[in-house]
Design a protein around this motif. Structure first.
Motif, PDB file in Angstrom:
ATOM      1  N   ARG A 367      34.249  39.209  57.046  1.00 15.97           N
ATOM      2  CA  ARG A 367      35.240  38.224  57.220  1.00 15.97           C
ATOM      3  C   ARG A 367      35.238  37.298  55.971  1.00 15.97           C
ATOM      4  O   ARG A 367      36.784  36.905  55.738  1.00 15.97           O
ATOM      5  N   VAL A 368      34.455  36.968  55.196  1.00 17.94           N
ATOM      6  CA  VAL A 368      34.671  36.016  54.274  1.00 17.94           C
ATOM      7  C   VAL A 368      35.055  36.660  53.119  1.00 17.94           C
ATOM      8  O   VAL A 368      35.842  36.025  52.074  1.00 17.94           O
ATOM      9  N   LEU A 369      34.750  37.902  52.831  1.00 24.80           N
ATOM     10  CA  LEU A 369      35.325  38.789  51.538  1.00 24.80           C
ATOM     11  C   LEU A 369      36.791  38.859  51.807  1.00 24.80           C
ATOM     12  O   LEU A 369      37.626  38.992  50.825  1.00 24.80           O
ATOM     13  N   ASP A 370      37.408  38.949  53.163  1.00 25.12           N
ATOM     14  CA  ASP A 370      38.879  39.337  53.225  1.00 25.12           C
ATOM     15  C   ASP A 370      39.415  38.000  52.650  1.00 25.12           C
ATOM     16  O   ASP A 370      40.585  37.989  52.355  1.00 25.12           O
ATOM     17  N   ALA A 371      38.913  36.851  53.614  1.00 27.92           N
ATOM     18  CA  ALA A 371      39.499  35.683  52.921  1.00 27.92           C
ATOM     19  C   ALA A 371      39.700  35.393  51.500  1.00 27.92           C
ATOM     20  O   ALA A 371      40.494  34.806  50.992  1.00 27.92           O
ATOM     21  N   TRP A 372      38.406  35.728  51.047  1.00 27.90           N
ATOM     22  CA  TRP A 372      38.251  35.581  49.491  1.00 27.90           C
ATOM     23  C   TRP A 372      39.283  36.390  48.690  1.00 27.90           C
ATOM     24  O   TRP A 372      39.833  35.877  47.780  1.00 27.90           O
ATOM     25  N   ASN A 373      39.747  37.404  49.147  1.00 30.41           N
ATOM     26  CA  ASN A 373      40.686  38.147  48.640  1.00 30.41           C
ATOM     27  C   ASN A 373      42.080  38.235  49.214  1.00 30.41           C
ATOM     28  O   ASN A 373      43.099  38.797  48.427  1.00 30.41           O
ATOM     29  N   PHE A 374      42.395  37.145  50.035  1.00 32.20           N
ATOM     30  CA  PHE A 374      43.608  36.944  50.576  1.00 32.20           C
ATOM     31  C   PHE A 374      44.550  36.523  49.939  1.00 32.20           C
ATOM     32  O   PHE A 374      44.461  35.219  49.265  1.00 32.20           O
ATOM     33  N   ASP A 412      46.329  33.099  42.144  1.00 35.55           N
ATOM     34  CA  ASP A 412      45.055  33.791  41.980  1.00 35.55           C
ATOM     35  C   ASP A 412      44.346  34.145  43.486  1.00 35.55           C
ATOM     36  O   ASP A 412      44.303  33.407  44.293  1.00 35.55           O
ATOM     37  N   THR A 413      43.410  34.945  43.489  1.00 33.44           N
ATOM     38  CA  THR A 413      42.451  35.233  44.578  1.00 33.44           C
ATOM     39  C   THR A 413      41.227  35.036  43.896  1.00 33.44           C
ATOM     40  O   THR A 413      40.809  35.083  42.608  1.00 33.44           O
ATOM     41  N   GLN A 414      39.988  35.333  44.608  1.00 32.08           N
ATOM     42  CA  GLN A 414      38.489  35.371  44.253  1.00 32.08           C
ATOM     43  C   GLN A 414      38.178  34.126  43.539  1.00 32.08           C
ATOM     44  O   GLN A 414      37.552  34.251  42.468  1.00 32.08           O
ATOM     45  N   PRO A 415      38.392  32.925  43.801  1.00 32.23           N
ATOM     46  CA  PRO A 415      38.694  32.469  45.397  1.00 32.23           C
ATOM     47  C   PRO A 415      40.255  32.044  45.306  1.00 32.23           C
ATOM     48  O   PRO A 415      41.013  32.250  44.082  1.00 32.23           O
ATOM     49  N   PRO A 416      40.981  32.072  46.122  1.00 30.32           N
ATOM     50  CA  PRO A 416      42.325  31.753  46.481  1.00 30.32           C
ATOM     51  C   PRO A 416      42.646  30.604  45.552  1.00 30.32           C
ATOM     52  O   PRO A 416      42.124  29.475  45.864  1.00 30.32           O
TER      53      PRO A 416
END
Length: 465
Positions: A367-374, A412-416
């Motif tokens: 869940r948090v990985l998906d958000a980190w890459n969203f 950017d992503t990772q983090p957004p």
């Protein structure tokens, strides 16, 4: 496969063993070509077995560093020396070649003889290394070599791990033996694109217990004494999801970060530095809390470090089975009061000792990985901005001029990371408001967000209509 299991690392593997303080970690650093392992002039610094990538003349292999191997341990006993020795013996069984290191300046001790006896009966290929030999005269060297032949492990190799004398010849022989044994025929394990999951927390919070629970074996030493883990220890884990897909993660156990670095001894200081470096190669941090202990300054500082590093985070309340209802209510209030800046992180209550709810961590991690890459499409992002500004306009800027946000884009992503194009500076309080509205609209559970502004002073401030 089961719900999850540790992956056996491929490629050629070389274990470095020996009694305490003979220079094993110095040799690891010499072969790896970097300061991976903590080195101090005292015994017992290395405890767990840790792996390090190495290369020589185009050949890649894995080094396994171990703690000091002392004889006389028994599996049903739990003293620290015996646990360290057990980890060293496990490392030898995983290796294609063992480098048995002795101190040439001391000569052969009873501990060396006990280790040599175990290695002779194990049937594992062994190279005998006489370290620190550069400090001896020719006569002393000849005397030491005579003693070493008596160990029955073949021709010894003399060298200096500290200064590098003889290291090239040693590595030539290592590569030759690995090639002849067929160890290089196994492809090395690749982890490109595999997310790193770092277990972070103060000492004795249960990180190593959780790590062992996940891996399915006593991969790291667990002891009631704080600070047992020194080097980061990592293992690949294959996890089968409910839909049948198998995902791979790299779980990393770390040393506990203590309260004030200035008061640490040198070993703890380097452990702390390596823990922070671990965050740099991780995607997600599992911040472990001891449910039986009060949340304090250490947890706040750790949470800040995770946010500053830009890593996704899951709060893990360990030892949940050991606390009563009153304590459970108290820790919820402590979390809301002291870690309110981490309110975007999901919380999971577990028991690493019994395994309670540990399997649910994988869903939290995904869940948090998906958000980190969203990444939010620009059209949706600017519609959100319009709604947020209409609900609460920015406060007036310099000279009471209106502050206008022209548009926003995700850069950017990772983090957004988002960039807001404005005609004046936005107040920090308003940026926090925008971050809160971003989370309300798009989720971003468990990931820090970065909101930057780009000011364009040449824009016309009045409405063009």
């Amino acid at each position: 496969m089961s719900r999850w299991q540790a992956r056996t690392t491929g490629g050629a593997r070389v274990a470095i063993v020996g009694r305490p303080n003979v220079g094993k970690s110095t040799l690891v650093n010499r072969i790896a070509g970097r300061r991976d392992a903590i080195v101090q002039e005292k015994p017992g610094v290395t405890r767990d077995r840790s792996t390090h990538a190495a290369e020589w003349i185009g050949r890649d292999f894995t080094l396994i560093d171990t703690g000091g191997w002392t004889p006389g341990w028994a599996p049903d006993r739990t003293t620290m020396d015996e646990l360290v020795s057990l980890q060293a013996e496990i490392a030898t069984t995983e290796a294609d070649l063992v480098l048995f290191v002795v101190d040439a300046t001391v000569g052969i001790t009873s501990e060396d003889e006990a280790v040599a006896k175990w290695l002779r009966t194990s049937g594992i290929p062994v190279m005998l290394i006489a370290n620190k030999a550069d400090t001896l005269s020719e006569v002393e060297t000849a005397s030491v070599l005579g003693e070493l032949y008596a160990l029955g492990l073949g021709d010894p190799t003399t060298m200096s791990a500290l200064h590098g004398h003889g290291s090239g010849d040693l590595l030539d022989e290592v590569v030759t033996r690995l090639r002849d044994s067929g160890a290089f025929d196994r492809p090395p394990e690749t982890d490109d694109g595999v997310p790193g999951i770092a277990l972070i927390g103060r000492p004795n919070v249960g990180k190593s217990s959780l790590f062992n629970r996940l891996v399915g074996q006593d991969r790291v030493i667990v002891d009631e004494v704080p600070g047992t883990t020194r080097d980061p220890i990592d293992t690949l884990l294959d996890v089968q999801r409910d839909d049948g897909e198998v995902r791979t993660y790299r779980f990393i156990d770390t040393a506990g970060l203590r309260k004030k670095t200035a008061k640490l001894d040198s070993t703890e200081f380097y452990s702390t530095v390596r823990t922070r470096k671990t965050l740099e190669r991780a995607s997600v941090a599992l911040l472990l809390l001891d449910s039986a202990q009060s949340i304090g300054e250490q947890e706040q500082r750790l949470a800040r470090e995770i946010i500053d590093s830009g890593r996704a985070v899951v709060l893990v309340q360990n030892k949940w089975d050991l606390v009563d209802t009153d304590r459970r209510l108290a820790i919820a209030k402590e979390r809301d009061r002291l870690l309110q800046f981490l309110d975007f992180a999901p919380t999971r209550r577990i028991s690493a000792l019994t395994g309670r709810s540990v399997s649910k961590l994988f869903g939290d991690i995904d869940r948090v990985l998906d958000a980190w890459n969203f990444r939010v499409p620009t059209g949706r992002l600017n519609q959100w901005l319009s709604d947020a500004v209409a609900a609460t306009p920015p406060p007036l800027g310099r000279n009471h001029r209106p502050v206008k946000i022209r548009y926003v884009t995700q850069v950017d992503t990772q983090p957004p990371r988002f960039k807001l194009f404005t005609n004046q500076r936005l107040e920090p309080a308003y940026l926090r408001y925008l971050e809160r509205r971003l989370r309300e609209r798009f989720g971003f559970d468990g990931t820090p967000l970065r909101l930057d502004t780009a000011i364009r002073t040449n824009w016309e401030d009045r409405d063009p209509t």
